[in-house]
Design a protein around this motif. Sequence first.
Motif, mmCIF file in Angstrom:
data_model
loop_
_atom_site.group_PDB
_atom_site.id
_atom_site.type_symbol
_atom_site.label_atom_id
_atom_site.label_comp_id
_atom_site.label_asym_id
_atom_site.label_seq_id
_atom_site.Cartn_x
_atom_site.Cartn_y
_atom_site.Cartn_z
ATOM 1 N N MET B 1 0.842 -1.193 0.000
ATOM 2 C CA MET B 1 0.000 0.000 0.000
ATOM 3 C C MET B 1 0.875 1.240 0.000
ATOM 4 O O MET B 1 0.657 2.169 -0.744
ATOM 5 C CB MET B 1 -0.867 -0.014 1.257
ATOM 6 N N ARG B 232 -8.768 2.385 -2.935
ATOM 7 C CA ARG B 232 -7.892 2.889 -1.892
ATOM 8 C C ARG B 232 -6.841 3.772 -2.542
ATOM 9 O O ARG B 232 -6.322 4.687 -1.944
ATOM 10 C CB ARG B 232 -7.179 1.736 -1.189
ATOM 11 N N SER C 70 -9.903 -16.464 0.850
ATOM 12 C CA SER C 70 -8.469 -16.227 0.642
ATOM 13 C C SER C 70 -7.744 -17.526 0.332
ATOM 14 O O SER C 70 -6.921 -17.597 -0.580
ATOM 15 C CB SER C 70 -7.837 -15.593 1.885
ATOM 16 N N TYR C 224 -1.814 -8.914 -1.347
ATOM 17 C CA TYR C 224 -2.890 -8.053 -0.851
ATOM 18 C C TYR C 224 -3.181 -6.868 -1.755
ATOM 19 O O TYR C 224 -4.207 -6.209 -1.606
ATOM 20 C CB TYR C 224 -2.593 -7.577 0.570
ATOM 21 N N LEU C 225 -2.304 -6.592 -2.711
ATOM 22 C CA LEU C 225 -2.558 -5.438 -3.574
ATOM 23 C C LEU C 225 -3.423 -5.794 -4.765
ATOM 24 O O LEU C 225 -4.335 -5.056 -5.129
ATOM 25 C CB LEU C 225 -1.233 -4.861 -4.067
ATOM 26 N N GLN C 228 -7.141 -5.897 -4.337
ATOM 27 C CA GLN C 228 -7.697 -4.545 -4.215
ATOM 28 C C GLN C 228 -7.784 -3.851 -5.558
ATOM 29 O O GLN C 228 -8.757 -3.187 -5.868
ATOM 30 C CB GLN C 228 -6.772 -3.678 -3.370
ATOM 31 N N TRP C 236 -11.756 -9.282 -1.908
ATOM 32 C CA TRP C 236 -10.646 -8.904 -1.024
ATOM 33 C C TRP C 236 -10.275 -10.070 -0.135
ATOM 34 O O TRP C 236 -11.139 -10.758 0.411
ATOM 35 C CB TRP C 236 -11.040 -7.684 -0.177
ATOM 36 N N THR C 237 -8.974 -10.244 0.026
ATOM 37 C CA THR C 237 -8.487 -11.365 0.830
ATOM 38 C C THR C 237 -8.226 -10.921 2.262
ATOM 39 O O THR C 237 -8.277 -9.734 2.583
ATOM 40 C CB THR C 237 -7.175 -11.905 0.241
ATOM 41 N N SER C 239 -5.490 -10.774 3.691
ATOM 42 C CA SER C 239 -4.329 -9.881 3.713
ATOM 43 C C SER C 239 -4.749 -8.423 3.519
ATOM 44 O O SER C 239 -4.155 -7.517 4.099
ATOM 45 C CB SER C 239 -3.343 -10.274 2.614
ATOM 46 N N VAL C 240 -5.780 -8.189 2.699
ATOM 47 C CA VAL C 240 -6.279 -6.825 2.500
ATOM 48 C C VAL C 240 -6.844 -6.297 3.814
ATOM 49 O O VAL C 240 -6.575 -5.162 4.216
ATOM 50 C CB VAL C 240 -7.369 -6.807 1.409
ATOM 51 N N THR C 243 -4.172 -5.412 6.289
ATOM 52 C CA THR C 243 -3.595 -4.114 5.953
ATOM 53 C C THR C 243 -4.513 -2.985 6.415
ATOM 54 O O THR C 243 -4.065 -1.999 7.008
ATOM 55 C CB THR C 243 -3.393 -4.006 4.427
ATOM 56 N N ASP C 244 -5.804 -3.132 6.142
ATOM 57 C CA ASP C 244 -6.762 -2.102 6.570
ATOM 58 C C ASP C 244 -6.701 -1.880 8.076
ATOM 59 O O ASP C 244 -6.664 -0.754 8.555
ATOM 60 C CB ASP C 244 -8.199 -2.527 6.211
#
Lengths: 349, 366, 283
Positions: B1, B232, C70, C224-225, C228, C236-237, C239-240, C243-244
């Motif tokens: 990110m 995002r 996931s 995770y990217l 997204q 979304w997995t 991992s996403v 991160t959130d």
Amino acid sequence: MSGLVFESIVKKFGEFTAVHETSLTIPQGKFVCLLGPSGCGKTTLLRMIAGLEAATAGRILLDGDDVTRIPTHKRDFGMVFQNLALFPHLTVGENIAYPLRIRGVSKSDCLAAVKRLLDLVQLPDMAGRPVSKLSGGQKQRVAIARALALEPKLFLLDEPLSALDAKLRESMQIELKQLQQKLGITTIVVTHDQREAMTMADLVVVMSQGKVHQVAPPVEIYRKPKDAFVADFIGSTNLISGRISGSGKLAVPGGTLLADDLPATGDVTLSVRPENIRVTAGSGDNTPGCLAGEVSYIRDLGASIEMYLSVAGQQITAITTPSDRPDIAAGDAVSVHFPKDACVVLGDA
Amino acid sequence: MDDIKKGISRRSVLAGIAGGSAVAMAGIAGFPGIVRAQEKSLKIGAYGGYFKDSFDKHIFPEFTKATGISVESIAQPTGEAWLVQLEQAARAGQAPADVSMISQVSMLRGSAASIWAKLDPAKMPNIENVMPSFINKYDDGSVCGVGAVTWYITLVSNSDVITQAPSSWEELWKPDRAGQLGLLALVTNSFLLDVTAKTYFGGQEILDTEEGIMKVMDKLAELKDNVQLWYRDEAQFEQALKSGEIPMGQYYHDVAGLAAADGYPVRSTFPKEGGINDSGSWAVSKASEKLDLAHVFIDFMSQPEIQTLLSRKVGTSPTVARAKTSLTDAEFASVSSEIEPIIPRYDMYQQRADWLSQKWTELIVS
Amino acid sequence: MKIKPRTFSDYATIGFPAGMLMVFFVIPFGIMIAVSFFQRVQGAFYEPAFVFDNYARFLTSFFGGILGFSIGLAALVAVVSVLLAFPFTYILTRMTRRTQVVWLVFLLSVLSLSEVLIGFGWSTLLSRTAGISNLLVALGVLDKPMSLSPSFGAVMTGMVYQTFPYTVLVLFPALSRLDPSLVEVARTLGSGPVRSFLNVVVPALRNSIVSTLIMVFVFALGCYLLPQLLGKPSHWTLSVLITDQAIYQSNMPFAAAMAVFLVLVSLSLVAISLLYGKKENAA
């Protein structure tokens, strides 16, 4: 016609010619050895028979049918590879049944065939073993059984015994020969071991540098080598060069030798096997067929005695048995007899 | 990110600065006696890319010229990671930056953990200019943050695809917008709860209770089929908006304006319910030993002229009343609007953080 | 005869790797486990404590569903990647050295692309306005260009694109060690090229395939990217979400609890793959 025929076959890998133009006939039902030093093209020739290499030019005929363009998997020849190439993920029985199974042979027929083949190669009751648990000789037999499962027209073996130790190799050679005689299958074996070829073959094909030098039964190969390469590669020999000096006479350094089938004029090379040379004590009469020499060194191996002689500056080796051993020692003057029928005239290599 | 945000995304860059203009202040010419001359340097945390470049180029040199304090800008991570670092630094008693620019939810969160130094308004006469809604205070009334910059999130559209300019946030719910919207993916940066409350529930009071918030979420769920992209990463939406791939959504007013100025068919509309007005505040870490210099910096940044400069050079909306600035109508319109803004319910985002994020994730993921 | 290490210097040789392992794996993972039991303070940060709240929150059907998705996604990516990479690598190992080097360099350069570049690249390639659907329209396959992203297919495409070079590089050594005479003997026994590939090459390397599947699975699980950038929220997995929670919600304890769970799943799969490898060596 029946049998395997090469018609002007050539194989090139890029610029390199592995097999020069070769024509050859292998009669049905024979046990043939392709013999030569490594890199002589014998394996390439075998792989062309199997279809694993495509011929650059020429044709291969089997019983009169052109098989040159038939893909390997449709040729139905049995082949044993140098490293045996047993399928590691299958058991002994599954390995042997593989060619049957992919042809949709029923399970019970497969089992029966596996049993028959294992009996044939003298490995009864081994069907359930994983191949990793086998000894070298057992793997050998399994690879043979698998190659024979299809009852192929041709049985090809690429250095099949090279991984075995010397003793096992000799007994396998005899076994393989007996198996071939029992089945009557045309068999072609690639080997670099001349003893192996002499033991098993009905017909030996001697090759070097992509060329076939001689095709003949083993004894003829030994007794009547066609050229210096064959004479030297099969067993050991004495090569003596000279010039024709009259009908059936050849002037060589130190005297005159007699031989059959000499041309009328020119320079020729003779091959004389060491065991055919007779040595007597004392310098002789120097008649044709006999040369004066001197003993350089004698090696007594018990069963045989090797005599290293110097004849007119040339090194000559003679072999005799203990019972025929002349009473000589190093430095003695000797008469060296070259019997007429032992002097083989060689062609150009 | 992080890697996306850095460099590509202009807004998070801004938020990043908001998160941490680490200002190591030292000796100021205008304030002799406070510090010795050799300590006249200032560290400012900033994101790489457009905003750090703009601040380095247009703002910090002005500050150095006026005060004699040199500025060294430091890169800082995005999101709340900087806050976490500041919080840990506060525990360790060592500040990675003296002054940081912090988002409103982070300000509240930092206040709850008491990581901000208390600021003395008497030492910063210029903060009189800053509108009261942009002054952050502890529960006891002491000042802990001063509005640095503000910006608007508005209704944006691709004028090639959507020829008629929209006038209301209601546009987002219209059935013919199916698969056409790009909205921010997080409850705490999209502020869509505030938008929905203001548009359909007569104001943000409904957000006082969980039942009220659930009603708002139910309404919000109705537009889910219209959403093509929950983003995002701003660059991803901006690209899609410019090309018309995703012709409508919420986006930053100033960046949309820059895109339009570059000739892209992008328009930014202040809906009649108001644009979303978000802001960043200057705050000083409790661990900082340079509180006096921090006061000088915040005071400097609160001047109407500097706020005008920010609007012109960086594209942010001023934290001081428009009348005090020298912005022309066109300049003001490019960064702000006279329509009454929607100010997000930061208190709700802070107090119900976990519950909100859970419900929000369930709302958009399911 | 075994010589026992006696002096300090005997142990020093393993000191460096052991130290690296400590510094870069054991300590960070230990901290993460510790944090996963900390008390979250809503609206602020967290306090040291020993509570199971973070795990309790995770053990709901909602997060269960996401974990399931996931794992399913990573498994599917692993299977598709290996299905594509295995025949590719097999053919590659049969090519000339030169061709192999060119391909491997190319694959390494793809591997060096970041998730960001891959995500943006594919979202453009799959877009309505600039993507491959325009090419299909030009070829007359489609009536009008369509948007192919975000979608599950787009996530799969992006992730397989990312894992493919990795898969090839993992499979390459095993496939180049494969004895070519196995295939040749199968051909002499009557198997065509496809059949010999399927019932000789594949089963002979089944252990390598299983361990590659697991490695690619673990690799994909950490992605995770791409979900997204190329997926809808339903793609979304975990991992996403981690991160959130970590970056946007400052909820380190909850993020840590989810991460610990994910690491445990990964580690147990790596352990399975190691056990498999042992069996293969023993055989």
